[in-house]
Design a protein around this motif. Sequence first.
Motif, PDB file in Angstrom:
ATOM      1  N   ILE A  21       0.959  -1.237   0.004  1.00 33.12           N
ATOM      2  CA  ILE A  21      -0.022   0.028   0.129  1.00 33.12           C
ATOM      3  C   ILE A  21       0.988   1.298   0.053  1.00 33.12           C
ATOM      4  O   ILE A  21       0.612   2.212  -0.678  1.00 33.12           O
ATOM      5  CB  ILE A  21      -0.975   0.152   1.259  1.00 33.12           C
ATOM      6  CG1 ILE A  21      -2.108  -1.183   0.877  1.00 33.12           C
ATOM      7  CG2 ILE A  21      -1.683   1.364   1.286  1.00 33.12           C
ATOM      8  CD1 ILE A  21      -2.897  -1.277   2.482  1.00 33.12           C
ATOM      9  N   GLN A  24       1.602   1.939  -3.440  1.00 34.42           N
ATOM     10  CA  GLN A  24       0.863   2.414  -4.230  1.00 34.42           C
ATOM     11  C   GLN A  24       0.579   3.840  -3.998  1.00 34.42           C
ATOM     12  O   GLN A  24       0.395   4.685  -4.776  1.00 34.42           O
ATOM     13  CB  GLN A  24      -0.561   1.535  -4.007  1.00 34.42           C
ATOM     14  CG  GLN A  24      -0.554   0.464  -4.352  1.00 34.42           C
ATOM     15  CD  GLN A  24      -1.696  -0.562  -4.144  1.00 34.42           C
ATOM     16  OE1 GLN A  24      -1.885  -0.682  -2.820  1.00 34.42           O
ATOM     17  NE2 GLN A  24      -2.226  -1.479  -4.878  1.00 34.42           N
ATOM     18  N   LYS A 122      -7.333  10.302  -1.772  1.00 34.08           N
ATOM     19  CA  LYS A 122      -7.343   9.046  -1.728  1.00 34.08           C
ATOM     20  C   LYS A 122      -7.991   8.124  -0.472  1.00 34.08           C
ATOM     21  O   LYS A 122      -7.509   8.905   0.793  1.00 34.08           O
ATOM     22  CB  LYS A 122      -6.059   8.215  -2.138  1.00 34.08           C
ATOM     23  CG  LYS A 122      -5.423   8.773  -3.588  1.00 34.08           C
ATOM     24  CD  LYS A 122      -6.138   8.073  -4.724  1.00 34.08           C
ATOM     25  CE  LYS A 122      -5.479   8.414  -6.090  1.00 34.08           C
ATOM     26  NZ  LYS A 122      -6.347   7.831  -7.087  1.00 34.08           N
ATOM     27  N   VAL A 124      -7.523   4.474   2.122  1.00 39.86           N
ATOM     28  CA  VAL A 124      -6.844   3.448   2.282  1.00 39.86           C
ATOM     29  C   VAL A 124      -7.516   2.570   3.419  1.00 39.86           C
ATOM     30  O   VAL A 124      -7.890   2.997   4.276  1.00 39.86           O
ATOM     31  CB  VAL A 124      -5.439   3.683   2.911  1.00 39.86           C
ATOM     32  CG1 VAL A 124      -4.646   2.211   3.234  1.00 39.86           C
ATOM     33  CG2 VAL A 124      -4.346   3.966   1.762  1.00 39.86           C
ATOM     34  N   ASP A 139      -9.473   3.426  -2.368  1.00 35.17           N
ATOM     35  CA  ASP A 139      -8.570   3.296  -3.457  1.00 35.17           C
ATOM     36  C   ASP A 139      -7.462   2.305  -3.348  1.00 35.17           C
ATOM     37  O   ASP A 139      -6.978   1.416  -4.397  1.00 35.17           O
ATOM     38  CB  ASP A 139      -7.939   4.878  -3.614  1.00 35.17           C
ATOM     39  CG  ASP A 139      -8.911   5.519  -4.051  1.00 35.17           C
ATOM     40  OD1 ASP A 139      -9.687   5.667  -4.976  1.00 35.17           O
ATOM     41  OD2 ASP A 139      -9.044   6.729  -3.242  1.00 35.17           O
ATOM     42  N   PHE A 140      -6.937   2.124  -2.210  1.00 35.40           N
ATOM     43  CA  PHE A 140      -6.082   1.065  -1.760  1.00 35.40           C
ATOM     44  C   PHE A 140      -6.370  -0.018  -0.629  1.00 35.40           C
ATOM     45  O   PHE A 140      -6.855   0.676   0.282  1.00 35.40           O
ATOM     46  CB  PHE A 140      -4.433   1.754  -1.477  1.00 35.40           C
ATOM     47  CG  PHE A 140      -4.238   2.905  -2.472  1.00 35.40           C
ATOM     48  CD1 PHE A 140      -3.944   2.580  -3.856  1.00 35.40           C
ATOM     49  CD2 PHE A 140      -4.081   3.950  -2.007  1.00 35.40           C
ATOM     50  CE1 PHE A 140      -3.438   3.602  -4.527  1.00 35.40           C
ATOM     51  CE2 PHE A 140      -3.594   4.980  -2.844  1.00 35.40           C
ATOM     52  CZ  PHE A 140      -3.560   4.789  -4.129  1.00 35.40           C
TER      53      PHE A 140
END
Length: 167
Positions: A21, A24, A122, A124, A139-140
């Motif tokens: 992650i 990313q 974003k 996570v 998104d992740f």
Amino acid sequence: MTATKNTILTHQEIQHKIRRIAYQIYESNVSEKEVILAGIDSNGYLLAQKLKATLDEISDITTVLCKVIIDKKHPLEAVKTSLKEEEYTNKSIVLVDDVLNSGSTLIYGVKHFLNVPLKQFKTVVLVNRNHKKYPVKADFKGISLSTSIKEHVEVILEGDTYEAFLQ
């Protein structure tokens, strides 16, 4: 009847997910000088701290931690952050939580950050449970998991051994 504990992520697997992650996040912010990691108190913030440590190791991007405090019993109350709005205005923000269940915590966190102009936003999560009540996505994510509504995912990120398990 006792609840059974089924491990879904071991310590080593969580460490690998955090590293993946972090890469990313780095890839999606490669042209940025600074990224704000906004961790939802408490496990989301612990995950953000671990992501920051890895990002600091693998990139030259300045990472800044921000604690996001949401009253989960009264989510319409004002969301509090450890940074002032001007500290994340026109910056890239990554909102971090441990488990995405219904999406309510994440959506209230997202709503708070929409009050200021941002470069990029974003999300996570370590575990995505696929039970969304709100139209929010990560998104992740470390792992996507189909579970029943009655099951509970517990993530432990403190101490010497990290673990995610299903009860």
